[in-house]
Scaffold this motif. Structure first.
Motif, short mmCIF file in Angstrom:
data_model
loop_
_atom_site.label_atom_id
_atom_site.label_comp_id
_atom_site.label_asym_id
_atom_site.label_seq_id
_atom_site.Cartn_x
_atom_site.Cartn_y
_atom_site.Cartn_z
N GLY A 227 7.89 -0.48 4.54
CA GLY A 227 7.20 -1.10 3.42
C GLY A 227 5.72 -1.21 3.67
O GLY A 227 5.23 -0.96 4.78
N LYS A 228 4.97 -1.59 2.66
CA LYS A 228 3.54 -1.80 2.81
C LYS A 228 3.28 -3.17 3.44
O LYS A 228 3.84 -4.17 2.99
CB LYS A 228 2.84 -1.70 1.45
N MET A 229 2.45 -3.18 4.46
CA MET A 229 2.18 -4.43 5.17
C MET A 229 0.91 -4.30 5.99
O MET A 229 0.44 -3.19 6.26
CB MET A 229 3.35 -4.80 6.07
N GLY A 366 3.80 -8.54 9.51
CA GLY A 366 3.19 -7.23 9.68
C GLY A 366 3.67 -6.55 10.95
O GLY A 366 4.66 -6.96 11.55
N ASN A 385 0.72 11.27 8.68
CA ASN A 385 2.02 10.68 9.01
C ASN A 385 2.09 10.63 10.53
O ASN A 385 2.17 11.66 11.18
CB ASN A 385 3.15 11.53 8.42
N LEU A 408 3.42 5.47 10.52
CA LEU A 408 2.35 5.04 9.62
C LEU A 408 2.04 6.18 8.68
O LEU A 408 1.84 7.32 9.11
CB LEU A 408 1.10 4.65 10.41
N GLY A 410 -0.26 7.39 5.21
CA GLY A 410 -1.38 7.02 4.35
C GLY A 410 -2.44 8.09 4.30
O GLY A 410 -2.19 9.26 4.59
N GLU A 414 -8.77 5.97 3.23
CA GLU A 414 -8.34 4.69 2.68
C GLU A 414 -8.12 3.67 3.79
O GLU A 414 -8.40 2.47 3.61
CB GLU A 414 -7.06 4.88 1.86
N GLU A 453 -3.56 -3.12 4.71
CA GLU A 453 -2.27 -2.63 4.22
C GLU A 453 -2.09 -1.16 4.54
O GLU A 453 -2.96 -0.34 4.27
CB GLU A 453 -2.17 -2.83 2.70
N ILE A 454 -0.95 -0.81 5.17
CA ILE A 454 -0.57 0.55 5.42
C ILE A 454 0.92 0.68 5.09
O ILE A 454 1.69 -0.27 5.33
CB ILE A 454 -0.79 0.98 6.90
N LEU A 455 1.32 1.82 4.57
CA LEU A 455 2.73 2.06 4.34
C LEU A 455 3.40 2.37 5.69
O LEU A 455 3.05 3.33 6.36
CB LEU A 455 2.93 3.24 3.38
N VAL A 456 4.34 1.51 6.06
CA VAL A 456 5.07 1.66 7.32
C VAL A 456 6.44 2.24 7.01
O VAL A 456 7.20 1.70 6.21
CB VAL A 456 5.23 0.32 8.04
#
Length: 460
Positions: A227-229, A366, A385, A408, A410, A414, A453-456
Motif C-alpha cells: 500500500g501507499k505509506m 510506515g 521497481n 518500492l 514509483g 516524484e 508517500e511511496i507505493l510499497v
C-alpha cells in the motif's frame, strides 16, 4: 604504451575521409579475481586485458572500432576501415601532442603484484567464517575478491596526450539463511581506489557477520504489507534509489536524446528544498573516483541538484555537442571494447539537518527500508521497481518488527519532490553500474531520508 608516431599516424588515417575529430584509447589492465563458496576456493583467475579503441566524430554521430592487436599494420588498417564510413571533402589534421600532467590523487602503498595469493585467500576465508559462524541458519557463504591495475593512454586529434593508472580492489561477502521453506540472503563488502593496504586493520569477520545478520533477520521476518505509506530509506545502501531512479536520467546519454524526465528542466524545481544531489569523481580513494575521465577531462564535483533546483547534467563530449553544452568530466567506459559515454562516479544526496529519531517519530504507520537491493528503471519516465533487502515496520513512531518481501514502486522525480527529512550523516556503498558503455565502478550514498508517500509492494 604506444609510440607517439604510431598514435599520430593512426589518428591521421582516421581523419583521412573527413572526420571532425579522432580519439584513441589504449588499455593495459591486470586483474586478479578469487571466488570462494563456504570457505573453499571455487575459482582463482589472473589475466591481462589489453587493446585499443578508436572513435571518430562525424557531426553529432560517431564511428567506433576496437582491437587487441596494436601493431602498426593493424591499427592503421582499423583506422582506415572505420574512416570509410565517413565521406566529406574537408580533411582535418592532427595537432602536435601535449602531455596532460597531473599527480595521482589516489596513491597506492601496497601494489597487488607484491601480495601472495595465499594472503588474499586468508582474507576472504576470514570474512566468510564471520558469516558462517553467525548463526546455524546460515547455510551458504560466497566470498569474492577483485583487484585491477589499469594503465590507460588517451590521445586525440586536438593534441591531447593523457596517461593514467587506476588501481582498485573490492571484497564482498554474501550469506544465505535457510529454513525448510524459505531462503533469504544478505551482503556486505568494501571497495576503494587503493592497493592491498585497504585491508589493513579491517575487521573482516564483522563484514561477514553483517551480511549474515541481514539474511537471518529476513528469514525470521513476517511478510511485508502493501500500500501507499511513508517510507524511510536507509543511508549508503539506500543511495541506490537516487543512483538508479534519478542519476541515470541526469546522464547526457538520456538527456541528449530527449529520453529523460529531466529534459529542459535546468534551473527548475525538481526536488524538495531539502535535497542537494552531487556526483563527485574527486573524492580521495573512493571506489567510483577518477583522476581523469575516459576522454582525458579532469574529474569534477558536479552539483546536479541544489536545494531542489536542477543545476546541471552529467555530460560527455559527444552528447555535449548534441546539447550545446560543455563536458563535465563524466565520460566513462568498461574497457577499450566500449565507446565511452556519460556516467556517474560517486553519486549521493548530501547530508541535511534532520535527526533519524525525528523521522521515525513523525510516522504513525510506515516502512523503514534499511538496505536496498536491485531493481529496474526506465530513464525516460523515471518509473522504478526496487526490491528491499532489509525492511522494518514503523508503528506509532517507533521501529517495530522486521518484514520481508518489500518492494518500492514509483517515479524517481516524484520521490525527490516528496522528501520531507534528510539526515545528518551521509555514508556510501560501492557497486558496479551498467549502461551502454559497459559496467563501471560507482559509489552511491545518502543520509537517511524520509519520503511522505511511496507505493510499497508486499505479499501480506
Amino acid at each position: 604504451m604506444l609510440e607517439k608516431s604510431l598514435v599520430h599516424d593512426t589518428l591521421t588515417a582516421a581523419l583521412a575521409t573527413g572526420g571532425d575529430f579522432a580519439e584513441l584509447f589504449v588499455e593495459d589492465n591486470k586483474r586478479n579475481n578469487i571466488s570462494m563458496v563456504n570457505g573453499v576456493v571455487e575459482r582463482s583467475q589472473s589475466g591481462i586485458d589489453y587493446g585499443a579503441g578508436l572513435r571518430i566524430f562525424n557531426g553529432f554521430n560517431a564511428v567506433y572500432a576496437y582491437t587487441n592487436d596494436t601493431s602498426r599494420e593493424n591499427l592503421l588498417k582499423m583506422a582506415k576501415e572505420a574512416a570509410a564510413a565517413i565521406k566529406k571533402d574537408k580533411i582535418n589534421g592532427v595537432k602536435e601532442f601535449t602531455a596532460l600532467n597531473f599527480d595521482n590523487a589516489h596513491p597506492v602503498k601496497v601494489p597487488f603484484n607484491t601480495v601472495e595469493k595465499k594472503r588474499i585467500v586468508t582474507l576472504v576465508k576470514e570474512a566468510s567464517s564471520g558469516a558462517m559462524d553467525y548463526d546455524a541458519l546460515i547455510t551458504q557463504t560466497t566470498g569474492t575478491y577483485l583487484d585491477t591495475t589499469q594503465d590507460v593512454l588517451i590521445a586525440n586529434s586536438e593534441g591531447l596526450w593523457a596517461e593514467d593508472r587506476r588501481t582498485r580492489t573490492r571484497l564482498q561477502i554474501q550469506a544465505v539463511a535457510s529454513s525448510a521453506t524459505e531462503k533469504q540472503s544478505g551482503g556486505k563488502g568494501l571497495g576503494m581506489i587503493k592497493g592491498f593496504e585497504l585491508y589493513d586493520g579491517v575487521d573482516l569477520k564483522k563484514i561477514g557477520r553483517e551480511a549474515a545478520e541481514t539474511a537471518v533477520t529476513m528469514l525470521k521476518a513476517d511478510l511485508c504489507p502493501g500500500g501507499k505509506m511513508p517510507v524511510i530509506i536507509g543511508d549508503a545502501f539506500g543511495g541506490v534509489i537516487f543512483h538508479e531512479a534519478c542519476g541515470h536520467s541526469l546522464e547526457a546519454t538520456s538527456v541528449a536524446r530527449n529520453a529523460s524526465v529531466f529534459c529542459g528542466k535546468l534551473g527548475q524545481k525538481v526536488a524538495s528544498d531539502k535535497v542537494t544531489a552531487i556526483d563527485d569523481g574527486t573524492m580521495i580513494s573512493e571506489w567510483g573516483s577518477i583522476n581523469i575521465d575516459d576522454e582525458g577531462s579532469f574529474a569534477r564535483k558536479n552539483v546536479l541538484i541544489e536545494n531542489g533546483i536542477l543545476k546541471t547534467y552529467l555530460i560527455d563530449r559527444l552528447n555535449g555537442l548534441r546539447m550545446g553544452m560543455a563536458t563535465t568530466g563524466s565520460c566513462r567506459r568498461e574497457s577499450y571494447r566500449f565507446a565511452p559515454t556519460s556516467r556517474m562516479t560517486n553519486t549521493y544526496i548530501a547530508a541535511g539537518n534532520d535527526e533519524f529519531e525525528d523521522m521515525v517519530s513523525s510516522i504513525d504507520l510506515g516502512i523503514y527500508c534499511k538496505k536496498m537491493g536491485g531493481g529496474s528503471v526506465n530513464p525516460g519516465t523515471g518509473e522504478f521497481n526496487f526490491a528491499v533487502t532489509e525492511s522494518w515496520m514503523i508503528r506509532g513512531g517507533k521501529i517495530a518488527e522486521p518484514v520481508r518481501g518489500a518492494t518500492l514502486i514509483g517515479k524517481g522525480h516524484e520521490i525527490l519532490l516528496g522528501v520531507t527529512h534528510v539526515g545528518k550523516h551521509m555514508t556510501q556503498d560501492n557497486g558496479m553500474c551498467g549502461s551502454i558503455s559497459g559496467s563501471v565502478p560507482a559509489n552511491c550514498g545518502q543520509p537517511h531520508i524520509c519520503v511522505d508517500e511511496i507505493l510499497v509492494g508486499g505479499r501480506k
